[in-house]
Design a protein around this motif. Structure first.
Motif, PDB file in Angstrom:
ATOM      1  N   UNK A  45       1.065  -1.301   0.161  1.00  0.00           N
ATOM      2  CA  UNK A  45      -0.006   0.267   0.039  1.00  0.00           C
ATOM      3  C   UNK A  45       0.850   1.553   0.489  1.00  0.00           C
ATOM      4  N   UNK A  46       2.331   1.113   0.947  1.00  0.00           N
ATOM      5  CA  UNK A  46       2.953   2.148   1.216  1.00  0.00           C
ATOM      6  C   UNK A  46       3.397   2.626  -0.706  1.00  0.00           C
ATOM      7  N   UNK A  83      -0.505   2.317   6.540  1.00  0.00           N
ATOM      8  CA  UNK A  83      -0.148   3.252   5.839  1.00  0.00           C
ATOM      9  C   UNK A  83      -1.021   4.416   5.490  1.00  0.00           C
ATOM     10  N   UNK A  84      -2.552   4.246   5.805  1.00  0.00           N
ATOM     11  CA  UNK A  84      -3.133   5.244   5.622  1.00  0.00           C
ATOM     12  C   UNK A  84      -3.160   6.186   6.873  1.00  0.00           C
ATOM     13  N   UNK A  85      -3.199   5.634   7.694  1.00  0.00           N
ATOM     14  CA  UNK A  85      -2.937   6.059   8.976  1.00  0.00           C
ATOM     15  C   UNK A  85      -1.944   6.594   9.363  1.00  0.00           C
ATOM     16  N   UNK A 206      13.003  -2.160  -3.112  1.00  0.00           N
ATOM     17  CA  UNK A 206      11.937  -3.264  -3.259  1.00  0.00           C
ATOM     18  C   UNK A 206      10.373  -2.162  -2.748  1.00  0.00           C
ATOM     19  N   UNK A 207       9.792  -1.798  -2.169  1.00  0.00           N
ATOM     20  CA  UNK A 207       8.547  -1.508  -1.454  1.00  0.00           C
ATOM     21  C   UNK A 207       8.554  -0.200  -0.636  1.00  0.00           C
ATOM     22  N   UNK A 208       9.497   0.890  -2.174  1.00  0.00           N
ATOM     23  CA  UNK A 208       9.676   2.254  -1.729  1.00  0.00           C
ATOM     24  C   UNK A 208       9.803   2.775   0.261  1.00  0.00           C
ATOM     25  N   UNK A 209      11.420   1.990   0.345  1.00  0.00           N
ATOM     26  CA  UNK A 209      11.567   2.072   1.107  1.00  0.00           C
ATOM     27  C   UNK A 209      12.561   3.464   0.847  1.00  0.00           C
ATOM     28  N   UNK A 210      13.355   3.986   0.229  1.00  0.00           N
ATOM     29  CA  UNK A 210      13.272   5.256   0.104  1.00  0.00           C
ATOM     30  C   UNK A 210      12.728   5.908  -1.095  1.00  0.00           C
ATOM     31  N   UNK A 211      13.389   7.451  -0.713  1.00  0.00           N
ATOM     32  CA  UNK A 211      12.991   8.268  -1.712  1.00  0.00           C
ATOM     33  C   UNK A 211      13.935   9.424  -2.834  1.00  0.00           C
ATOM     34  N   UNK A 212      13.370  10.010  -4.092  1.00  0.00           N
ATOM     35  CA  UNK A 212      14.928  10.974  -4.463  1.00  0.00           C
ATOM     36  C   UNK A 212      14.238  11.878  -4.388  1.00  0.00           C
TER      37      UNK A 212
END
Length: 238
Positions: A45-46, A83-85, A206-212
């Protein structure tokens, strides 16, 4: 290229659709990575929600495709709700379950639906003077559960989303930092020869563990303070 589909609705508003899938991760004997069902749903979900929010869309609903088992539905919903919370969202959830045939591995699909004003899309907003950084460490598989201290907290993502210094945010996917960086450059018609980063440029996120992020250099001290040790500069050679 951003992993979001845009469809026109009316009066300058568009439907935004983002999705993620997970397979062989769960609590079945055939799964490659062992994880509780709600945790699997949380990370799937994230990804979808971060993709949606990063382009300026407002999340409206989540659709689940459950290929695990009928009795996992509530756990899946708990993961999505978590994830929403953490993103200060309360979203309706619908979906479907494969209940006719048993599966030997866990599989899940998550689709996030939202809306965005055409003029407010957060795409193509990075100027030539921008700097870049990765927030969080790209992780995949068992490493996600083993190294939670390096996973980008959703609360921090929410802060970056409203920061006046951040131009664009791009969740790091399975193709790694370099792939997302070159896509961001192309979307903004920017030309750089190469880049370097303390992190691997080609490891799966992976499951968006980081963001650019691309950001205003004037805000670097504040962004470093917010992210702490999760701030990894990406140096671009012009």
């Amino acid at each position: 290229m951003r992993d979001v589909l845009f469809l026109p609705l009316a009066d300058g508003v568009e439907l935004a659709v983002a999705a993620d899938g997970s397979a062989a991760v769960g609590d079945k004997p055939g799964d490659v990575v062992s994880a509780p069902t709600d945790v699997v749903a949380y990370f799937a979900a994230r990804v979808a929600l971060l993709e949606l929010l990063s382009v300026g869309a407002e999340a409206r609903a989540v659709v689940l495709q459950n290929f695990i088992a009928d009795d996992r539905w509530e756990a899946l919903c708990r993961g999505v709700e978590r994830a929403g919370r953490e993103l200060a969202l309360s979203l309706p959830i619908t979906g479907s379950t494969e209940s006719n045939f048993p599966t030997v591995q866990s599989a899940l699909g998550v689709t996030a639906l939202g809306t965005v004003a055409s003029q407010r899309k957060r795409i193509g907003m990075t100027p030539e003077t921008a700097r870049f950084a990765v927030i969080g460490r790209p992780l995949v598989g068992a490493a996600v559960l083993a190294q939670p201290e390096w996973v980008l907290p959703l609360s921090l993502f929410a802060e970056l989303l409203v920061s006046p210094y951040v131009y664009e945010l791009v969740p790091i996917g399975s193709k790694g930092v370099f792939y997302e960086w070159t896509g961001l450059l192309a979307a903004n018609r920017l030309r750089f020869r190469s880049c370097s980063c303390p992190l691997s440029l080609f490891s799966s996120g992976g499951p968006a563990t980081a963001v650019l992020i691309s950001y205003d250099p004037a805000g670097e001290p504040k962004l470093k303070q917010q992210a702490g040790r999760l701030f990894f500069p990406l140096f671009a050679e012009r």
